[in-house]
Design an enzyme around this catalytic site. Structure first.
Site, PDB file in Angstrom:
ATOM      1  N   GLU A  62     -10.642  -0.093   8.622  1.00 45.91           N
ATOM      2  CA  GLU A  62      -9.388  -0.055   9.351  1.00 45.91           C
ATOM      3  C   GLU A  62      -9.280   1.214  10.143  1.00 45.91           C
ATOM      4  O   GLU A  62      -9.601   2.306   9.659  1.00 45.91           O
ATOM      5  CB  GLU A  62      -8.219  -0.075   8.393  1.00 45.91           C
ATOM      6  CG  GLU A  62      -7.738  -1.451   8.176  1.00 45.91           C
ATOM      7  CD  GLU A  62      -7.626  -1.694   6.720  1.00 45.91           C
ATOM      8  OE1 GLU A  62      -7.468  -0.723   5.974  1.00 45.91           O
ATOM      9  OE2 GLU A  62      -7.723  -2.865   6.334  1.00 45.91           O
ATOM     10  N   HIS A  65      -6.844   0.157  -3.876  1.00 51.79           N
ATOM     11  CA  HIS A  65      -6.989  -1.279  -4.116  1.00 51.79           C
ATOM     12  C   HIS A  65      -7.636  -1.586  -5.465  1.00 51.79           C
ATOM     13  O   HIS A  65      -8.704  -2.189  -5.522  1.00 51.79           O
ATOM     14  CB  HIS A  65      -7.845  -1.915  -3.017  1.00 51.79           C
ATOM     15  CG  HIS A  65      -7.290  -1.789  -1.637  1.00 51.79           C
ATOM     16  ND1 HIS A  65      -8.049  -2.007  -0.499  1.00 51.79           N
ATOM     17  CD2 HIS A  65      -6.053  -1.475  -1.195  1.00 51.79           C
ATOM     18  CE1 HIS A  65      -7.301  -1.833   0.575  1.00 51.79           C
ATOM     19  NE2 HIS A  65      -6.086  -1.501   0.189  1.00 51.79           N
ATOM     20  N   ASN A  73      -8.104  -6.080   2.697  1.00 57.21           N
ATOM     21  CA  ASN A  73      -6.986  -5.597   1.890  1.00 57.21           C
ATOM     22  C   ASN A  73      -6.511  -6.723   0.965  1.00 57.21           C
ATOM     23  O   ASN A  73      -6.479  -7.879   1.371  1.00 57.21           O
ATOM     24  CB  ASN A  73      -5.836  -5.159   2.793  1.00 57.21           C
ATOM     25  CG  ASN A  73      -6.327  -4.325   3.958  1.00 57.21           C
ATOM     26  OD1 ASN A  73      -7.095  -4.811   4.767  1.00 57.21           O
ATOM     27  ND2 ASN A  73      -5.914  -3.099   4.005  1.00 57.21           N
TER      28      ASN A  73
HETATM   29  P1  FDA Z   1       1.485  -4.051  -8.242  1.00 59.06           P
HETATM   30  O1  FDA Z   1       0.787  -2.768  -8.508  1.00 59.06           O
HETATM   31  O2  FDA Z   1       1.982  -4.309  -6.878  1.00 59.06           O
HETATM   32  O3  FDA Z   1       2.742  -4.189  -9.214  1.00 59.06           O
HETATM   33  C1  FDA Z   1       2.682  -3.867 -10.579  1.00 59.06           C
HETATM   34  C2  FDA Z   1       4.039  -3.358 -11.027  1.00 59.06           C
HETATM   35  O4  FDA Z   1       4.075  -3.299 -12.451  1.00 59.06           O
HETATM   36  C3  FDA Z   1       4.356  -1.950 -10.536  1.00 59.06           C
HETATM   37  O5  FDA Z   1       5.626  -1.949  -9.924  1.00 59.06           O
HETATM   38  C4  FDA Z   1       4.339  -1.102 -11.814  1.00 59.06           C
HETATM   39  O6  FDA Z   1       5.239  -0.016 -11.771  1.00 59.06           O
HETATM   40  C5  FDA Z   1       4.710  -2.113 -12.865  1.00 59.06           C
HETATM   41  N1  FDA Z   1       4.216  -1.801 -14.209  1.00 59.06           N
HETATM   42  C6  FDA Z   1       2.978  -1.360 -14.551  1.00 59.06           C
HETATM   43  N2  FDA Z   1       2.873  -1.230 -15.883  1.00 59.06           N
HETATM   44  C7  FDA Z   1       4.061  -1.604 -16.412  1.00 59.06           C
HETATM   45  C8  FDA Z   1       4.573  -1.690 -17.733  1.00 59.06           C
HETATM   46  N3  FDA Z   1       3.815  -1.399 -18.818  1.00 59.06           N
HETATM   47  N4  FDA Z   1       5.864  -2.080 -17.916  1.00 59.06           N
HETATM   48  C9  FDA Z   1       6.648  -2.397 -16.842  1.00 59.06           C
HETATM   49  N5  FDA Z   1       6.203  -2.335 -15.557  1.00 59.06           N
HETATM   50  C10 FDA Z   1       4.924  -1.956 -15.346  1.00 59.06           C
HETATM   51  N6  FDA Z   1      -2.937  -3.838   0.063  1.00 59.06           N
HETATM   52  C11 FDA Z   1      -2.970  -4.628   1.166  1.00 59.06           C
HETATM   53  O7  FDA Z   1      -3.262  -5.819   1.086  1.00 59.06           O
HETATM   54  N7  FDA Z   1      -2.680  -4.075   2.395  1.00 59.06           N
HETATM   55  C12 FDA Z   1      -2.368  -2.754   2.545  1.00 59.06           C
HETATM   56  O8  FDA Z   1      -2.073  -2.305   3.659  1.00 59.06           O
HETATM   57  C13 FDA Z   1      -2.367  -1.931   1.394  1.00 59.06           C
HETATM   58  N8  FDA Z   1      -2.137  -0.584   1.484  1.00 59.06           N
HETATM   59  C14 FDA Z   1      -1.990   0.176   0.351  1.00 59.06           C
HETATM   60  C15 FDA Z   1      -1.622   1.505   0.443  1.00 59.06           C
HETATM   61  C16 FDA Z   1      -1.401   2.249  -0.715  1.00 59.06           C
HETATM   62  C17 FDA Z   1      -1.035   3.689  -0.607  1.00 59.06           C
HETATM   63  C18 FDA Z   1      -1.518   1.631  -1.982  1.00 59.06           C
HETATM   64  C19 FDA Z   1      -1.263   2.394  -3.259  1.00 59.06           C
HETATM   65  C20 FDA Z   1      -1.895   0.309  -2.073  1.00 59.06           C
HETATM   66  C21 FDA Z   1      -2.132  -0.431  -0.919  1.00 59.06           C
HETATM   67  N9  FDA Z   1      -2.495  -1.766  -0.989  1.00 59.06           N
HETATM   68  C22 FDA Z   1      -2.597  -2.524   0.151  1.00 59.06           C
HETATM   69  C23 FDA Z   1      -2.767  -2.424  -2.291  1.00 59.06           C
HETATM   70  C24 FDA Z   1      -1.632  -3.352  -2.764  1.00 59.06           C
HETATM   71  O9  FDA Z   1      -0.392  -2.686  -2.685  1.00 59.06           O
HETATM   72  C25 FDA Z   1      -1.934  -3.795  -4.196  1.00 59.06           C
HETATM   73  O10 FDA Z   1      -3.171  -4.491  -4.188  1.00 59.06           O
HETATM   74  C26 FDA Z   1      -0.859  -4.708  -4.765  1.00 59.06           C
HETATM   75  O11 FDA Z   1       0.396  -4.064  -4.780  1.00 59.06           O
HETATM   76  C27 FDA Z   1      -1.216  -5.163  -6.160  1.00 59.06           C
HETATM   77  O12 FDA Z   1      -0.308  -6.172  -6.537  1.00 59.06           O
HETATM   78  P2  FDA Z   1      -0.093  -6.525  -8.053  1.00 59.06           P
HETATM   79  O13 FDA Z   1       0.907  -7.633  -8.108  1.00 59.06           O
HETATM   80  O14 FDA Z   1      -1.407  -6.744  -8.700  1.00 59.06           O
HETATM   81  O15 FDA Z   1       0.512  -5.209  -8.743  1.00 59.06           O
END
Ligand code: FDA
Length: 497
Positions: free
Chosen positions: A353, A438, A476
């Site tokens: 990207e 990711h 992504n």
């Molecule tokens: P996700 O991580 O979204 O959600 C999990 C949730 O569970 C969180 O809110 C967490 O706090 C909560 N949690 C964890 N443990 C817990 C517990 N024990 N009790 C209660 N709650 C708990 N992807 C993409 O496709 N395009 C993009 O542009 C980007 N860019 C990007 C930038 C940055 C800085 C990051 C950090 C990530 C990206 N991503 C991305 C990745 C994308 O955001 C990521 O793959 C998804 O959010 C993952 O989705 P999930 O549903 O798996 O979990």
């Protein structure tokens, strides 16, 4: 409240959790979502919900006293600064060999991410999710996910003319001069809103450098899409600042769920126990893997199979910058939302990207986040002595990613007569190879679970997030996480309820 019973409990409010909550509620099931992060619905004293990348404050990081910016140096100087410890929005979770960035709050990663909403090329899908029928994904679930998420592509005419994508046009020119396919990357940012930002008609977000610590405007996070629709059913409750610490079988086929309530400094203020008929693990790849590995090892869920904790990958993330000539300025104004990429996946195993460096000043730098076909996979394991879950990823395992990214940037540098930047990740350090945005895997579909995310030893327990995906999506990941969750929950509702 402690002692309560809920039909469906969802751990986490990211993509997988939001899909599960909406579809269960629409099927008539009452859902309670437990989220360790904050609600992110209340402005701070500056009137804004989220802080800016250029001025990180207490809102920026999850329980840290110093920022840990992914790009931690500029012109050779470290840019991190002290902040008050707070349940901020971005978790830079450190394992032995890698820092894993994750969103914390209602909306999970959608709060912090760049919104790039990419469907893998169909010919790559067999390697992404080998046990899933591509026809159903490309005919039904990818379109459904894209529609619900509000995915759109930049207007190409505006792209060609706006100052805020000068950096991306330089990226396109360099890609094309070296013969690489250049592609527009869809996003959930509201492109019409961004046009109005550029016109000075609305408050700025992408054009004010907002990203990583939340966007106050423009970005359609899950708060605006799936979670809004889930709440509108009247069947979904959300408890922010609550963290699930245990899930174990109870009588009558139910599960006992232990939940800690957190203060905004991270202290545990109460411990609650509820029961649930069904529990959906949607805590993200790392969160779900950590819970399952701990619960298997400590005897709460000993029947989980031996695949739990395995198959974790970093989606091959690696970053780098290039130093352009003075006649190729990338612009002082850079939209924080990337909109294009260089596709060298088939030939070189890398999809890069063209990313912004929204510093507000001319840097003559081109910056890239590459997703590469890195084959290394790590495993989570319970460290009984330390009372925590470890991940055995090794720093050296990024080397294949660097080699693949170099198939693009060595060629561009040679064609343009340019060099890599060495001042963005340290002093004389070219590659941002210490991190991933990711995380994927740890409870892989059709291995740790059945082919729909069921933890079959425990009827009523499901995985429905990025933990299901075996380490790489070739692009992504969140559209694939969302589409897979749509596929799995449809099957679960049809056959298990
Ligand atoms: P996700 O991580 O979204 O959600 C999990 C949730 O569970 C969180 O809110 C967490 O706090 C909560 N949690 C964890 N443990 C817990 C517990 N024990 N009790 C209660 N709650 C708990 N992807 C993409 O496709 N395009 C993009 O542009 C980007 N860019 C990007 C930038 C940055 C800085 C990051 C950090 C990530 C990206 N991503 C991305 C990745 C994308 O955001 C990521 O793959 C998804 O959010 C993952 O989705 P999930 O549903 O798996 O979990």
């Amino acid at each position: 409240p402690s002692g309560a019973h809920v039909p469906a409990l969802v751990i986490g409010t990211g993509y997988g959790g939001a899909v599960a909550a909406l579809r269960l509620a629409q099927a008539g099931v009452d859902v309670h979502m437990i989220e360790m992060g904050m609600a992110w619905d209340t402005p701070g004293s500056d009137g804004k919900i989220f802080c800016n990348t250029r001025e990180p404050d207490y809102r920026s990081y999850w329980l840290r006293t110093r920022t840990k910016a992914p790009l931690n140096y500029f012109l050779g100087f470290p840019i991190d600064r002290d902040i008050p410890r707070h349940t901020g929005i971005l978790d830079a979770e450190e394992f032995g060999g890698i820092t894993v960035y994750q969103g914390r709050g209602v909306g999970g990663g959608s709060l912090v991410n760049g919104g790039m909403a990419v469907t893998p090329r169909r010919e790559n899908f067999g390697a992404v999710l080998p046990s899933v029928n591509p026809d159903e994904m490309y005919n039904v679930y990818y379109p459904r996910a894209n529609a619900e998420l509000g995915v759109g592509v930049i207007d190409p005419a505006w792209f060609d003319s706006t100052a805020c994508y000068q950096y991306a046009r330089v990226g396109r020119k360099h890609a094309q001069r070296s013969g690489f396919p250049f592609v527009f990357v869809p996003d959930v940012y509201d492109w019409d809103y961004m046009k109005q930002e550029a016109a000075g008609a609305v408050p700025k977000s992408a054009l004010a450098g907002e990203i990583l610590y939340g966007n106050n405007h423009g970005k359609k996070s899950l708060q605006q899409t799936y979670l809004a629709r889930a709440r509108a059913t009247g069947r979904v409750a959300v408890s922010p600042l609550h963290k699930v610490t245990s899930v174990a079988p109870a009588s009558g086929g139910r599960y006992t769920v232990v939940i800690e309530q957190l203060s905004t400094t991270g202290a545990v203020t109460a411990t609650k126990t509820v029961t649930a008929d069904r529990v959906f693990f949607a805590a993200g790849s790392v969160g779900t893997s950590k819970l399952l590995v701990k619960l298997k090892a400590t005897g709460a869920l000993p029947g989980l199979n031996g695949e739990v904790g395995r198959g974790w990958g970093d989606n091959g993330n690696v970053m780098c910058g290039r130093a352009n000539h003075m006649w190729d300025p990338t612009g002082a104004l850079q939209s924080s939302i990337p909109c294009c990429g260089i596709d060298n996946w088939a030939a070189g195993g890398a999809f890069a990207e063209v990313a912004p460096l929204p510093t507000g000043i001319e840097t003559y730098a081109s910056f890239y986040l590459s997703i590469t076909n890195n084959p290394n996979r790590a495993q989570f394991s319970w460290n009984a002595a330390a009372g925590r879950v470890d991940l055995n990823w090794q720093a050296a395992w990024k080397q294949p990613s660097i080699t693949m990214a170099k198939t693009i940037f060595d060629k561009i540098n040679s064609k343009e007569g340019t060099i890599y930047r060495t001042d963005l990740f340290g002093v004389y350090k070219i590659w941002g190879d210490h991190l991933t945005y990711h995380p994927l895997g740890g409870a892989v579909l059709n291995k740790a679970t059945d082919n729909y995310g069921r933890l079959t030893a425990y009827p009523g327990l499901y995985v429905i997030d990025g933990a299901l995906i075996p380490g790489n999506t070739s692009v992504n990941p969140f559209v694939t996480i969302t589409a897979l969750a749509e596929r799995n929950i449809e099957k679960i509702i049809a056959t298990d309820l």
